[in-house]
Design a protein around this motif. Structure first.
Motif, PDB file in Angstrom:
ATOM      1  N   THR A 206      -5.280  -7.545   2.702  1.00 47.29           N
ATOM      2  CA  THR A 206      -4.229  -8.833   3.078  1.00 47.29           C
ATOM      3  C   THR A 206      -3.248  -8.268   4.230  1.00 47.29           C
ATOM      4  O   THR A 206      -2.774  -9.283   4.673  1.00 47.29           O
ATOM      5  CB  THR A 206      -3.478  -9.247   1.881  1.00 47.29           C
ATOM      6  OG1 THR A 206      -2.882  -8.095   1.287  1.00 47.29           O
ATOM      7  CG2 THR A 206      -4.259  -9.829   0.721  1.00 47.29           C
ATOM      8  N   ARG A 207      -3.268  -7.022   4.417  1.00 50.27           N
ATOM      9  CA  ARG A 207      -2.422  -6.664   5.554  1.00 50.27           C
ATOM     10  C   ARG A 207      -3.270  -5.754   6.460  1.00 50.27           C
ATOM     11  O   ARG A 207      -3.167  -4.573   6.331  1.00 50.27           O
ATOM     12  CB  ARG A 207      -1.002  -5.946   5.186  1.00 50.27           C
ATOM     13  CG  ARG A 207      -0.029  -6.846   4.526  1.00 50.27           C
ATOM     14  CD  ARG A 207       0.924  -6.079   3.923  1.00 50.27           C
ATOM     15  NE  ARG A 207       2.157  -7.020   3.266  1.00 50.27           N
ATOM     16  CZ  ARG A 207       3.010  -7.676   3.809  1.00 50.27           C
ATOM     17  NH1 ARG A 207       2.921  -7.538   5.180  1.00 50.27           N
ATOM     18  NH2 ARG A 207       3.570  -8.399   2.978  1.00 50.27           N
ATOM     19  N   ARG A 208      -4.122  -6.477   7.325  1.00 49.71           N
ATOM     20  CA  ARG A 208      -5.238  -5.879   8.005  1.00 49.71           C
ATOM     21  C   ARG A 208      -4.674  -4.839   9.045  1.00 49.71           C
ATOM     22  O   ARG A 208      -5.552  -3.966   9.373  1.00 49.71           O
ATOM     23  CB  ARG A 208      -6.324  -6.907   8.393  1.00 49.71           C
ATOM     24  CG  ARG A 208      -6.383  -7.996   7.571  1.00 49.71           C
ATOM     25  CD  ARG A 208      -7.996  -7.997   7.236  1.00 49.71           C
ATOM     26  NE  ARG A 208      -7.904  -9.314   6.456  1.00 49.71           N
ATOM     27  CZ  ARG A 208      -8.601 -10.285   6.823  1.00 49.71           C
ATOM     28  NH1 ARG A 208      -9.104 -10.395   8.063  1.00 49.71           N
ATOM     29  NH2 ARG A 208      -8.604 -11.492   6.058  1.00 49.71           N
ATOM     30  N   ASP A 209      -3.476  -4.913   9.461  1.00 45.23           N
ATOM     31  CA  ASP A 209      -3.338  -4.138  10.446  1.00 45.23           C
ATOM     32  C   ASP A 209      -2.722  -2.680  10.082  1.00 45.23           C
ATOM     33  O   ASP A 209      -2.274  -1.684  10.446  1.00 45.23           O
ATOM     34  CB  ASP A 209      -2.175  -4.529  11.391  1.00 45.23           C
ATOM     35  CG  ASP A 209      -2.572  -5.795  12.239  1.00 45.23           C
ATOM     36  OD1 ASP A 209      -3.532  -6.061  11.922  1.00 45.23           O
ATOM     37  OD2 ASP A 209      -1.603  -6.594  12.754  1.00 45.23           O
ATOM     38  N   PHE A 210      -2.694  -2.619   8.556  1.00 44.95           N
ATOM     39  CA  PHE A 210      -2.108  -1.355   7.984  1.00 44.95           C
ATOM     40  C   PHE A 210      -3.127  -0.840   7.048  1.00 44.95           C
ATOM     41  O   PHE A 210      -3.888  -1.694   5.995  1.00 44.95           O
ATOM     42  CB  PHE A 210      -0.773  -1.683   7.342  1.00 44.95           C
ATOM     43  CG  PHE A 210       0.257  -2.077   8.253  1.00 44.95           C
ATOM     44  CD1 PHE A 210       1.005  -1.127   8.871  1.00 44.95           C
ATOM     45  CD2 PHE A 210       0.424  -3.439   8.407  1.00 44.95           C
ATOM     46  CE1 PHE A 210       2.100  -1.702   9.993  1.00 44.95           C
ATOM     47  CE2 PHE A 210       1.299  -3.677   9.322  1.00 44.95           C
ATOM     48  CZ  PHE A 210       2.125  -3.047  10.035  1.00 44.95           C
TER      49      PHE A 210
END
Lengths: 307, 540
Positions: free
Chosen positions: A80-84
């Motif tokens: 859900t926090r695809r940049d991390f």
């Protein structure tokens, strides 16, 4: 002592493995997946996404991949926090949670011990009654009531502290969250210390110390309080693990970037890896602090020896 | 400088200034204080953190707020939400409406690279590439071969997008699509900087790596804390951008935003707690913005095989019994508008004033009588029908459904409530799960009735009741092939009339956007798409 510590740490590995396995399969029982949003995805696109995240592989295969990565210290990507990656999220959030949690724990231990000891020494006085009454109130008032009240009072009405938000460098932002986290713990610790001290003051070794004619502060400070710390220390172990891994309520209400919210956000968003990561971190903290409690026991209680 | 504009960084400077005034570094610090004070900072609340800053991996409104500050597409929107030229300064449309030729403006990325037609050629191919696994690629299916390419059934180079030269981009469409330029303002059509994607892979959106072409650049992003942007000096309109630094703060808890707003720590809240509406109206009336929003709250109806709910007369009776005014005023405290249609009011490219439903203006008692007659005609005896109202967890949804259940009782229909946790709920509906009456909401991606009416064509995953009507599909197909806007609007309105006559859904409310905006914020103009790019805002 060292041998005992090492044995305890080795025995933690199967514990954590079982926790990981149970969690991995338990969260998959929940219906839906990380890509089920209010707006449904086109089936074509959903297939692309599941392929990209390995979610189309059989569950046992996903489990083995996860375990393999975990052994190398990789908690995987966040859905859900695809940049991390989950590691990135914890690297940013854990220091915040540890900072707030340990300051709250320290404040609670000092305040709680002090109030508890004072109440025990002035047993059944008005001071004792007041402390017990306030402690009971502190234990029964949930933090989702205290946090917004503090924020409203000090942030909005008085305007002397930030109503929310976070800064690494400005402790003004830390005060209200720490107070909220510490208050219920102060109350619990005060009650524990009071009870244990009252009992310790009547113990044989304390009576003996008095009979030797030792001064009152040595009797209380060295002999009574030291014994009275035992229940408090065993309470502090799991409490420390809970405080240092963040609080959903406090972080949400004050807007803090700790890791406490990730468990709930991860569970609601079916962010499997994020939930798993949170569970692993909490499990490690619980195991670690239980070990510390046991070691502290040996130091506090001369009767306990680990060989 | 107003209090809201003091960031915590500047607070730090002030403290350091006191402490170190007599040291050798005092002069340097005083200079930095001066520089920092000249900076205009705005703290903006957002509903939640973006799931990604890669525009091709995003789909929500809160993500679009952040991305539209960082990146600019071929077209963009002004302070009133109107489409204006963006990276393309003009475009030509072929006679048949299927070929768009864009003429690029002289613009630069934040690292100084020129923005060219190739950047958009690359970005549009990237989002349609199955390997990108872009969640919202389907919105760009009007581009020629888009669906086939995204589904992996056609090579990527068959996509109807090509850069003729650095300054000219040509996009070919499947069908004439009158809302195509609108569509290009959606976040899925934002560009990404190819060189940094190539260099950093999936880390290209990190602060320090990310190269942007919008009014702002990414300074830092701490999840659950804030996303900090600073003005992009290379932006073509940079001298008109008034806010130097934006702190986007996510609020899982809307009440927390309101407290920080009242403490003057936040200038704009992107939502208002519905249950505190009375307090807000009494105490923050000047700051409260409630404005029609391009969205509809409706109840899909399915029913098991053989259920009376399969009869359109029964569905219509349910619709007639629901008092939309009560729900809008009492349950939602006036922050939603009563509605009888799927297409929200005020939309472009539609028949004037939208379509009307004949019973909308009828007195509620008469409607209930008529509804009872319809039920009787359909052979449903009073008290014999019990239906389940299913909804995803939320206080407002629960109150709405409880009110609906009460209203249905007036026509002899019993209703029970079934609350389901969000992810489970939407998964169940998407998978075609069985239900009687559910709730759903749709916020328009672009200002065109097609974006609403397409929901109920056969075989879309959005069509929760799995309602199929060949006439409806034919009308939608006809509208897609119609270039004349008036004619197209008529065809679309025929489709909506058919939909509402068959009533597989009961529209009950149209959305309003709600926000708190501080009195010193200029340039915040209410608009139907609720677009408020920071570059149009200023603080005084």
């Amino acid at each position: 002592m060292l041998g005992y510590t090492l044995r305890r740490m080795a025995s933690a590995i199967p514990t954590i493995f079982i926790i990981v396995t149970l969690t991995f399969f338990a969260i998959r029982i929940a219906p839906g997946g990380p890509f089920d949003l209010e707006r449904p995805l086109d089936p074509l696109i959903l297939a692309n996404l599941q392929r990209a995240y390995n979610l189309d592989a059989p569950l046992w295969q996903q489990y083995l991949i996860y375990l393999g990565n975990l052994v190398q210290g990789d908690l995987g990507p966040s859905f859900t926090r695809r940049d991390f990656s989950v590691n990135d999220l914890f690297a940013q959030g854990l220091p915040v949670s540890i900072l707030l949690g340990s300051l709250a724990l320290l404040a609670a231990a000092i305040m709680g011990t002090f109030l508890g000891a004072v109440a025990a020494l002035r047993q059944n006085s008005w001071l004792d009654n007041a402390i017990v009454a306030i402690a009971t109130l502190g234990i029964t008032t949930p933090n989702f009531v205290i946090a917004p009240l503090l924020s409203l009072l000090f942030g909005v009405v008085l305007g002397i502290l930030p109503a929310g938000g976070w800064s690494d460098s400005n402790p003004a932002y830390w005060i209200l969250p720490i107070v909220t986290l510490a208050l219920p713990q102060v109350a619990v610790i005060a009650r524990l210390v009071r009870g244990a001290t009252v009992e310790a003051l009547r113990a044989n070794h304390v009576r003996t110390a008095r009979a030797y004619g030792l001064p009152g502060r040595v009797v209380v400070g060295v002999h009574a309080l030291r014994a009275a710390m035992l229940p408090t220390v065993s309470y502090l172990g799991p409490t420390a693990a809970a405080l240092l891994t963040g609080s959903v309520v406090v972080e949400t209400i004050f807007g803090l970037p700790g890791i406490g919210r990730y468990f709930v956000q991860g569970a609601l968003g079916r962010d499997y890896t994020l939930v798993m990561g949170t569970v692993v971190v909490i499990a490690v903290f619980v195991v670690l602090f239980n070990l510390l409690v046991d070691l502290a026991y040996a130091w506090l209680d001369p009767r306990v020896r680990y060989d | 400088m107003p209090k809201t504009a003091i960031s915590d960084h500047q607070g730090d400077y002030k403290k350091m200034k006191k402490r170190d005034l007599l040291t050798a570094s005092a002069l340097a610090l005083v200079l930095s204080v001066a520089a920092a004070s000249a900076e205009t900072v705005m703290n903006r609340g957002n509903d939640t953190d973006p799931a990604s800053l890669d525009p091709h991996q995003t789909q929500t409104v809160s993500e679009s707020r952040v991305l539209n500050d960082l990146l600019e597409g071929l077209a963009t929107v002004d302070a009133d939400g109107k489409v204006i030229p963006g990276m393309a300064e003009s475009w030509d449309i072929s006679e048949d409406g299927t070929v768009y030729t864009f003429h690029m403006r002289d613009a630069k990325w934040s690292n100084g690279d020129p923005v060219t037609a190739n950047d958009f050629d690359y970005s549009l191919h990237r989002i349609m590439d199955p390997a990108t696994a872009a969640g919202y690629a389907s919105i760009l299916f009007p581009i020629k071969n888009g669906e086939a390419v995204a589904g992996g059934n056609m090579p990527l180079d068959q996509l109807g997008v090509r850069a003729i030269d650095d300054k000219t981009l040509e996009i070919t469409l499947e069908n004439p699509t009158p809302y195509f330029i609108q569509l290009l303002t959606h976040q899925s059509a934002l560009p990404v900087h190819k060189a940094s994607v190539d260099e950093f892979g999936n880390q290209f959106t990190r602060a320090g790596n990310m190269v942007t072409n919008g009014a702002y650049m990414l300074d830092s992003f701490t999840p659950n804390d804030k996303l900090v942007m600073v003005k992009n000096p290379n932006y073509y309109n940079a001298d008109k951008v008034a806010i130097d630094r934006v702190n986007w703060i996510p609020f899982d808890d809307i009440s927390a935003c309101m407290r920080r707003f009242q403490a003057s720590e936040v200038s704009i809240c992107s939502d208002v707690p519905g249950e505190q509406m009375d307090y807000v109206k009494a105490n923050l009336a000047d700051a409260l913005h409630v404005s029609p929003y391009l969205g509809t709250f409706y109840l899909p109806i399915k029913g098991a095989e053989g259920s009376p709910l399969k009869d359109a007369r029964v569905r219509k009776a349910l619709s007639m019994a629901i008092d939309r005014d009560f729900i809008a005023e009492q349950v939602w405290a006036g922050t939603m508008l009563p509605s009888y249609t799927l297409v929200p009011p005020g939309i472009s490219n539609y028949v004037d004033g939208g379509i009307t439903v004949d019973y909308a203006d009828t007195d509620l008692f008469d409607r209930e009588d008529e509804a009872k007659e319809l039920l009787e005609e359909a052979g449903v005896a009073p008290g014999s029908l019990t239906i389940e109202l299913r909804y995803n967890t939320s206080e407002n949804n629960k109150n709405t459904m409880a009110a609906v259940a009460d209203m249905l009782k007036n026509i002899g229909v019993n209703a029970t409530l079934n609350e389901v946790e969000g992810t489970t709920y939407f998964n169940y509906l998407r998978e075609g799960g069985q239900f009687d009456v559910a709730r759903a909401g749709w916020i328009g991606d672009y200002d065109d009735p097609q974006n609403f009416l397409m929901l109920y064509t056969s075989d879309t995953p959005f069509n929760y009741p799995r309602w199929k009507n060949p006439d409806y599909d034919a009308l939608m197909a006809k509208a897609a092939a119609t270039t004349d806007l008036t004619e197209r609007a008529n065809v679309l309105s025929d489709a909506e009339k058919l939909l509402l006559d068959q009533q597989p859904i009961i529209p009950i409310l149209s959305y309003s956007s709600r926000a708190l905006v501080a009195s010193n914020v200029e340039g915040y103009h209410d608009n139907l798409l609720n677009d408020h790019l920071t570059q149009w805002l200023s603080l005084n």
